[in-house]
Write an enzyme that holds these catalytic residues in place. Structure first.
Site, PDB file in Angstrom:
ATOM      1  N   GLU A   1       0.804  -1.228   0.000  1.00 22.00           N
ATOM      2  CA  GLU A   1       0.000   0.000   0.000  1.00 22.00           C
ATOM      3  C   GLU A   1       0.837   1.278   0.000  1.00 22.00           C
ATOM      4  O   GLU A   1       0.649   2.180   0.809  1.00 22.00           O
ATOM      5  CB  GLU A   1      -0.974  -0.028   1.203  1.00 22.00           C
ATOM      6  CG  GLU A   1      -1.865  -1.266   1.166  1.00 22.00           C
ATOM      7  CD  GLU A   1      -2.866  -1.349   2.295  1.00 22.00           C
ATOM      8  OE1 GLU A   1      -2.914  -0.443   3.148  1.00 22.00           O
ATOM      9  OE2 GLU A   1      -3.615  -2.341   2.336  1.00 22.00           O
TER      10      GLU A   1
ATOM     11  N   GLU B   1      -6.190 -10.555  -1.886  1.00 19.76           N
ATOM     12  CA  GLU B   1      -7.052 -10.386  -0.696  1.00 19.76           C
ATOM     13  C   GLU B   1      -8.525 -10.181  -1.080  1.00 19.76           C
ATOM     14  O   GLU B   1      -9.201  -9.329  -0.563  1.00 19.76           O
ATOM     15  CB  GLU B   1      -6.597  -9.184   0.147  1.00 19.76           C
ATOM     16  CG  GLU B   1      -5.135  -9.195   0.531  1.00 19.76           C
ATOM     17  CD  GLU B   1      -4.718  -7.966   1.307  1.00 19.76           C
ATOM     18  OE1 GLU B   1      -5.603  -7.209   1.758  1.00 19.76           O
ATOM     19  OE2 GLU B   1      -3.514  -7.745   1.464  1.00 19.76           O
TER      20      GLU B   1
HETATM   21  O1  G3I Z   1      -6.757 -11.450  17.896  1.00 14.71           O
HETATM   22  C1  G3I Z   1      -6.316 -10.317  18.642  1.00 14.71           C
HETATM   23  C2  G3I Z   1      -7.047 -10.248  19.977  1.00 14.71           C
HETATM   24  O2  G3I Z   1      -6.655 -11.360  20.766  1.00 14.71           O
HETATM   25  C3  G3I Z   1      -6.687  -8.945  20.691  1.00 14.71           C
HETATM   26  O3  G3I Z   1      -7.439  -8.833  21.875  1.00 14.71           O
HETATM   27  C4  G3I Z   1      -7.039  -7.772  19.762  1.00 14.71           C
HETATM   28  C5  G3I Z   1      -6.703  -6.440  20.371  1.00 14.71           C
HETATM   29  O4  G3I Z   1      -5.299  -6.277  20.401  1.00 14.71           O
HETATM   30  O5  G3I Z   1      -6.254  -7.893  18.544  1.00 14.71           O
HETATM   31  C6  G3I Z   1      -6.618  -9.061  17.829  1.00 14.71           C
HETATM   32  O6  G3I Z   1      -5.822  -9.125  16.682  1.00 14.71           O
HETATM   33  C7  G3I Z   1      -6.220  -8.228  15.662  1.00 14.71           C
HETATM   34  C8  G3I Z   1      -6.369  -9.069  14.388  1.00 14.71           C
HETATM   35  O7  G3I Z   1      -6.610  -8.234  13.245  1.00 14.71           O
HETATM   36  C9  G3I Z   1      -7.492 -10.101  14.509  1.00 14.71           C
HETATM   37  O8  G3I Z   1      -8.716  -9.411  14.627  1.00 14.71           O
HETATM   38  C10 G3I Z   1      -5.106  -7.194  15.481  1.00 14.71           C
HETATM   39  O9  G3I Z   1      -5.052  -6.357  16.619  1.00 14.71           O
HETATM   40  C11 G3I Z   1      -5.412  -6.353  14.251  1.00 14.71           C
HETATM   41  O10 G3I Z   1      -4.335  -5.456  13.992  1.00 14.71           O
HETATM   42  C12 G3I Z   1      -5.555  -7.283  13.040  1.00 14.71           C
HETATM   43  O11 G3I Z   1      -5.945  -6.494  11.914  1.00 14.71           O
HETATM   44  C13 G3I Z   1      -5.577  -7.026  10.626  1.00 14.71           C
HETATM   45  C14 G3I Z   1      -5.144  -5.813   9.789  1.00 14.71           C
HETATM   46  O12 G3I Z   1      -4.862  -6.218   8.443  1.00 14.71           O
HETATM   47  C15 G3I Z   1      -3.873  -5.193  10.366  1.00 14.71           C
HETATM   48  O13 G3I Z   1      -2.839  -6.138  10.327  1.00 14.71           O
HETATM   49  C16 G3I Z   1      -6.774  -7.717   9.980  1.00 14.71           C
HETATM   50  O14 G3I Z   1      -7.054  -8.935  10.656  1.00 14.71           O
HETATM   51  C17 G3I Z   1      -6.492  -8.017   8.524  1.00 14.71           C
HETATM   52  O15 G3I Z   1      -7.659  -8.534   7.878  1.00 14.71           O
HETATM   53  C18 G3I Z   1      -6.052  -6.754   7.801  1.00 14.71           C
HETATM   54  O16 G3I Z   1      -5.685  -7.124   6.509  1.00 14.71           O
HETATM   55  C19 G3I Z   1      -5.341  -6.013   5.657  1.00 14.71           C
HETATM   56  C20 G3I Z   1      -4.173  -6.423   4.799  1.00 14.71           C
HETATM   57  O17 G3I Z   1      -3.076  -6.798   5.619  1.00 14.71           O
HETATM   58  C21 G3I Z   1      -3.799  -5.287   3.852  1.00 14.71           C
HETATM   59  N1  G3I Z   1      -4.959  -4.906   3.023  1.00 14.71           N
HETATM   60  C22 G3I Z   1      -6.138  -4.538   3.819  1.00 14.71           C
HETATM   61  C23 G3I Z   1      -6.529  -5.672   4.738  1.00 14.71           C
HETATM   62  C24 G3I Z   1      -7.796  -5.325   5.514  1.00 14.71           C
HETATM   63  O18 G3I Z   1      -7.541  -4.221   6.345  1.00 14.71           O
END
Ligand code: G3I
Length: 357
Positions: free
Chosen positions: A159, A266
């Site tokens: 990105e 994705e």
């Molecule tokens: O599972 C933990 C939970 O145990 C904890 O309590 C909570 C709070 O800290 O966090 C949870 O993990 C989160 C995880 O998603 C699962 O929900 C992370 O904080 C959170 O940062 C993570 O977000 C991910 C995001 O990228 C940032 O890395 C999303 O799952 C993921 O779908 C998203 O994917 C992105 C691609 O990498 C790039 N393109 C866009 C796409 C969607 O945003």
């Protein structure tokens, strides 16, 4: 005597199934199926999904993921947000578990992401310029090196293009190492760490926003000319189902012109557009979703075999989707191939139709 009607184009034939389904009432093809043929067995390229360790203990998720997909992308636990502590420490328990799961189930491992504007770790913010560059190189070398021989490829830079497509984002990395410099450096470090991995530059809204897609492709060209060892192009394809027919095909054609492998990295297709109020029925929105997903699958399938790196859907069931978490969750969205119960959504049929093209 009117000319013999010319045979309908392949595209017209392909667009027909969904219309046919609708008008000939073959709703059966769109009805939820509990046990469809494995998606991955019907196509000559890897079909992927994303995963997080919390899903590995869910037998229904494991069954769907290992039945239909041949590639796995850690959804977030192989990113800097998980691996790098604010004290500069590294942790690999979760990404190692995901890599092990992929290996144990015969799935290719694709990794995301090494450098992303959205994850500028606090650790880096406290470093002087020289130390910053050393730690940047160290992070990439350590992480990409750890999964050498396990990951088939990496999103090295994620990105980089501005939201509206007007130039590139400025970020912690660009401010420290230069607008193109941080990207060239990341690819060079990743190449040294894992010479066999296919190294991708990855972005979103490239189909949805032609201006952003054009800026992205100009950036790819400029980095390649500068010697960056970019090995592939990733288009995330978080599809906007409102976009006109043909826009996705046009971007895929332009991206394919580099001759590089392409990763639909994705895919999801939310039924909830950006509009404030959407008066269309769910059926109408599902039909639009199916048309756009079929077009994307068709455009990918039309690529030369050497350029069909993989086609990844960003999650297994609707309820696994990032779009169904927290404030985003309206309890209704159906952006993926399977519903909460693990039965096929119309999007599954749309993908099958596009792959058959
Ligand atoms: O599972 C933990 C939970 O145990 C904890 O309590 C909570 C709070 O800290 O966090 C949870 O993990 C989160 C995880 O998603 C699962 O929900 C992370 O904080 C959170 O940062 C993570 O977000 C991910 C995001 O990228 C940032 O890395 C999303 O799952 C993921 O779908 C998203 O994917 C992105 C691609 O990498 C790039 N393109 C866009 C796409 C969607 O945003």
């Amino acid at each position: 005597m009117p000319d013999r009607p010319t045979a309908p184009s392949r595209r017209a034939i392909l667009a027909a199934p969904l219309a046919l389904v609708a008008c000939r009432g073959e709703a059966a093809a769109l009805a939820p199926r509990a046990d469809p043929a494995a998606l991955k067995s019907g196509v000559p390229f890897p079909v992927g999904t994303c995963a997080m360790t919390g899903q590995l203990a869910d037998p229904r998720w494991v069954h769907l993921a290992t039945t239909h997909f041949s590639q796995l992308t850690p959804e977030w636990e192989m990113k800097m947000e998980y691996i790098l502590g604010n004290d500069g420490s590294y942790r690999f328990d979760a990404p190692d578990r995901l890599a092990g799961f992929a290996r144990d189930h015969g799935l290719r491992l694709f990794a995301t992401t090494l450098v992303w504007y959205a994850q500028d770790s606090a650790w880096f913010k406290g470093l002087d310029r020289a130390r910053f560059a050393r730690e940047y190189d160290r992070y990439i070398a350590t992480v990409a090196g750890r999964y050498r021989g396990q990951a088939v490829g990496w999103d090295v830079v994620n990105e980089a293009v501005a939201e509206d497509g007007d130039g590139l984002r400025t970020c912690l990395w660009s401010e420290a190492l230069g607008q193109d410099g941080y990207m060239i450096r990341a690819f060079e470090q990743a190449k040294m760490a894992d010479p066999e991995a296919v190294l991708f530059i990855n972005d979103y809204n490239l189909e949805n926003n032609p201006r952003k897609g054009a800026t992205f492709l100009r950036t790819v060209e400029r980095l390649l000319r500068a010697g960056a060892p970019i090995g592939g192009i990733g288009t995330q394809s978080h599809l906007d189902i409102e976009i006109p027919a043909g826009r996705t095909t046009a971007f895929m054609r332009d991206a394919a012109a580099f001759g590089l492998p392409i990763h639909v990295s994705e895919l999801d297709a939310s039924l909830n557009g950006e509009r404030r109020l959407d008066v269309r029925s769910r059926t109408q929105k599902l039909a639009q979703q199916q048309a756009r997903v079929t077009e994307l699958a068709q455009a990918f399938s039309d690529l030369p075999a050497a350029q069909r790196f993989a086609f990844t859907v960003w999650g297994v069931r609707d309820t696994d989707s990032w779009l169904r978490r927290g404030a985003r969750d309206d309890g209704q969205d159906s952006p993926l191939l399977f519903d909460a119960a693990g039965q096929t959504n119309p999007m599954f049929t749309a993908l099958e139709a596009g792959f058959r093209s």
